[in-house]
Scaffold this active site. Structure first.
Site, PDB file in Angstrom:
ATOM      1  N   GLU A 283       0.832  -1.203   0.000  1.00 19.70           N
ATOM      2  CA  GLU A 283       0.000   0.000   0.000  1.00 19.70           C
ATOM      3  C   GLU A 283       0.871   1.260   0.000  1.00 19.70           C
ATOM      4  O   GLU A 283       0.453   2.311  -0.468  1.00 19.70           O
ATOM      5  CB  GLU A 283      -0.896  -0.018   1.245  1.00 19.70           C
ATOM      6  N   HIS A 304       7.682 -26.981  -1.171  1.00 15.89           N
ATOM      7  CA  HIS A 304       7.059 -28.131  -1.825  1.00 15.89           C
ATOM      8  C   HIS A 304       5.893 -27.715  -2.712  1.00 15.89           C
ATOM      9  O   HIS A 304       5.134 -28.552  -3.178  1.00 15.89           O
ATOM     10  CB  HIS A 304       6.615 -29.140  -0.765  1.00 15.89           C
ATOM     11  N   LYS A 418     -14.253   0.141  -4.134  1.00 13.40           N
ATOM     12  CA  LYS A 418     -15.368   0.544  -3.269  1.00 13.40           C
ATOM     13  C   LYS A 418     -16.422   1.296  -4.085  1.00 13.40           C
ATOM     14  O   LYS A 418     -17.612   1.053  -3.944  1.00 13.40           O
ATOM     15  CB  LYS A 418     -14.870   1.444  -2.135  1.00 13.40           C
TER      16      LYS A 418
HETATM   17  O1  PA5 Z   1      -3.873   1.362   5.750  1.00 17.55           O
HETATM   18  C1  PA5 Z   1      -5.035   1.708   5.641  1.00 17.55           C
HETATM   19  O2  PA5 Z   1      -5.359   2.899   5.673  1.00 17.55           O
HETATM   20  C2  PA5 Z   1      -6.149   0.699   5.460  1.00 17.55           C
HETATM   21  O3  PA5 Z   1      -5.717  -0.608   5.527  1.00 17.55           O
HETATM   22  C3  PA5 Z   1      -7.171   0.876   6.545  1.00 17.55           C
HETATM   23  O4  PA5 Z   1      -6.574   0.570   7.772  1.00 17.55           O
HETATM   24  C4  PA5 Z   1      -8.355  -0.044   6.304  1.00 17.55           C
HETATM   25  O5  PA5 Z   1      -8.929   0.230   5.063  1.00 17.55           O
HETATM   26  C5  PA5 Z   1      -9.378   0.152   7.386  1.00 17.55           C
HETATM   27  O6  PA5 Z   1      -9.810   1.488   7.425  1.00 17.55           O
HETATM   28  P1  PA5 Z   1     -10.620   2.014   8.675  1.00 17.55           P
HETATM   29  O7  PA5 Z   1      -9.746   1.895   9.866  1.00 17.55           O
HETATM   30  O8  PA5 Z   1     -10.944   3.450   8.342  1.00 17.55           O
HETATM   31  O9  PA5 Z   1     -11.858   1.167   8.796  1.00 17.55           O
END
Ligand code: PA5
Length: 443
Positions: A283, A304, A418
């Protein structure tokens, strides 16, 4: 320094020296807070600057949950669950829930949209007492919000509204968002995800600390070692700094067309650490058409299955193996009378020794096959080592993002699915795209 990095099977010292100036520049960008996304640098000094009053409250609430509940449900997705799960599996066991203990079982929900998964968790809880830690910075993430609806209702039916509110703990933004509003109106105890810490960097905030403390992990030791690691990594501007060495090697390999980094470990308890690491690096770096693809393997199991590809498939890979110097248990291999499997030569040998030779043999084989290898070693799987490793990877990730020339603290790409999902589900406000998406699906 509790974390050591060896790059002898990955890059030459001369190659590392050739990028010293670029590393120095990335280091300054990170520690002076002058780069893109610098409003999300709270994690950088968090091990020193964390809220000590809230930390004490986390320990008190963990004790209350231990005293009142046989099961804790942790509701969250991505950065709001992977770190806690990684810690519990690494420091306790992947079988934490099944093993005898005097702390609650802990299940992670709200990280998928599967009705089967939720039904099975409801069955697992049965009639046992349970509490919920719902974790969401935005408070509107679909997966945890759906799960919270189900378990909030279940708690209220079982304990009444007043009893339920004593069993729901919300970890969320300090002032904004749907979850914060709900928590305030219902009277839930809340913990804060700091504004300047993004989800994937949040394991050392209440996001990770509360579930980890409920599992009985020493979070004081964790934070102490994290602070020491923070000081060491920020101060050292050389390739003696393990983060410089790791980041330098992985970026040199990337420039040399090694596009996939496989993180592996020879201990199965590391599996969710790798899941956490994949989110952290994927990310943070995967944007603007750039970034190593972070993959993971469990060795020796995956030797394996994936071993063939790693040894002889497309030569665009390198491996980073995390080794644990001192496993928790000494298991000595026995002899058999018939020696049918031919393994009596190992009788009396500790499995840790066999595992180490498997690691060394694998490294040499993969290097011979054109897969460079970085080794990251940690002393043991205790709370202090976990804190050090988490901070090491977070620091390395910020450094690597700036070295690569991306903003390591945003994630604009995660919105695309989303928007489509909401349009297909008919969420108010998304109607404009629904017809176009449907016709693409029907074409
Ligand atoms: O790194 C990030 O921002 C995401 O992985 C969020 O943690 C994830 O989408 C969850 O978001 P939220 O804490 O707003 O529910």
């Amino acid at each position: 320094m509790a974390i050591k990095v060896s790059t002898k099977y990955a890059v030459s010292e001369e190659a590392l020296r050739s990028i010293s100036d670029e590393m120095k520049s990335a280091h300054h960008t990170l520690v002076e807070g002058i780069g893109a996304g610098n409003d999300y640098l709270g994690w950088l000094t968090l091990p020193r600057d964390y809220d000590k009053e809230e930390f004490s409250r986390i320990k008190a609430v963990a004790k209350k949950i231990q005293d009142t509940s046989e099961v804790l449900l942790v509701i969250g997705i991505g950065g709001s669950y992977l770190g806690a799960r990684a810690a519990i599996e690494l420091l306790k066991s992947p079988y934490y829930n099944q093993l005898p203990k005097n702390t609650p079982e802990i299940y992670f929900v709200g990280n998928n949209i599967s009705g089967d998964y939720l039904t099975e968790i409801v069955e697992l809880i049965g009639t046992r007492d349970f509490s919920v830690n719902v974790i969401s910075k935005s408070g509107t993430t679909t997966e945890p919000a759906i799960a919270f609806r189900i378990f909030k209702t279940m708690l209220e039916e079982r304990y009444g509204k007043g009893g339920a509110k004593e069993r729901i703990y919300a970890t969320t933004d300090k002032a904004r968002g749907a979850l914060k509003s709900l928590a305030d109106s219902e009277g839930y105890e809340t913990f804060v995800i700091p504004d300047n810490v993004g989800g994937r960097y949040s394991v050392l905030t209440p996001v990770g600390l509360l579930p980890i403390a409920v599992a009985g992990v020493d979070i004081d030791a964790m934070m102490d070692s994290t602070e020491k690691t923070m000081q060491a990594l920020i101060a050292d501007e050389s390739f003696e700094n393990p983060a410089w060495r790791y980041v330098g090697a992985r970026n040199l390999l990337y420039r040399d067309a090694k596009k996939t980094e496989i993180l592996g470990c020879f201990e199965p308890r590391f599996r969710f650490m790798a899941e956490w690491w994949k989110q952290l690096f994927g990310e943070s770096e995967g944007k603007d058409g750039k970034g190593l693809f972070p993959a993971s393997v469990d060795f020796t199991a995956d030797l394996h299955s994936m071993g063939q590809y790693i040894q002889e498939g497309e030569r665009t890979l390198f491996e980073t193996i995390v080794t644990i110097e001192n496993p928790n248990h000494n298991v000595v291999i026995g002899a058999t009378e018939d020696n049918l499997d031919g393994l009596n030569f190992l009788a009396g040998v500790n499995m840790a020794h066999v595992n180490r030779q498997a690691f060394l043999g694998t490294v040499l084989a993969h290097v011979d096959g054109g897969v460079p290898n970085i080794e990251i070693s940690m002393e043991r799987t205790d709370a202090a080592s976990f804190g050090a490793l988490v901070y090491f990877f977070e620091f390395a990730c910020g450094l690597s993002g700036y070295f690569l020339g991306v903003n390591p603290f945003n994630q604009p790409g995660v919105e695309a699915y989303k928007k489509n999902m909401f349009a297909l589900l008919g969420k108010p406000g998304y109607e404009d795209s629904t017809a176009a998406l449907r016709s693409r699906l029907d074409a």
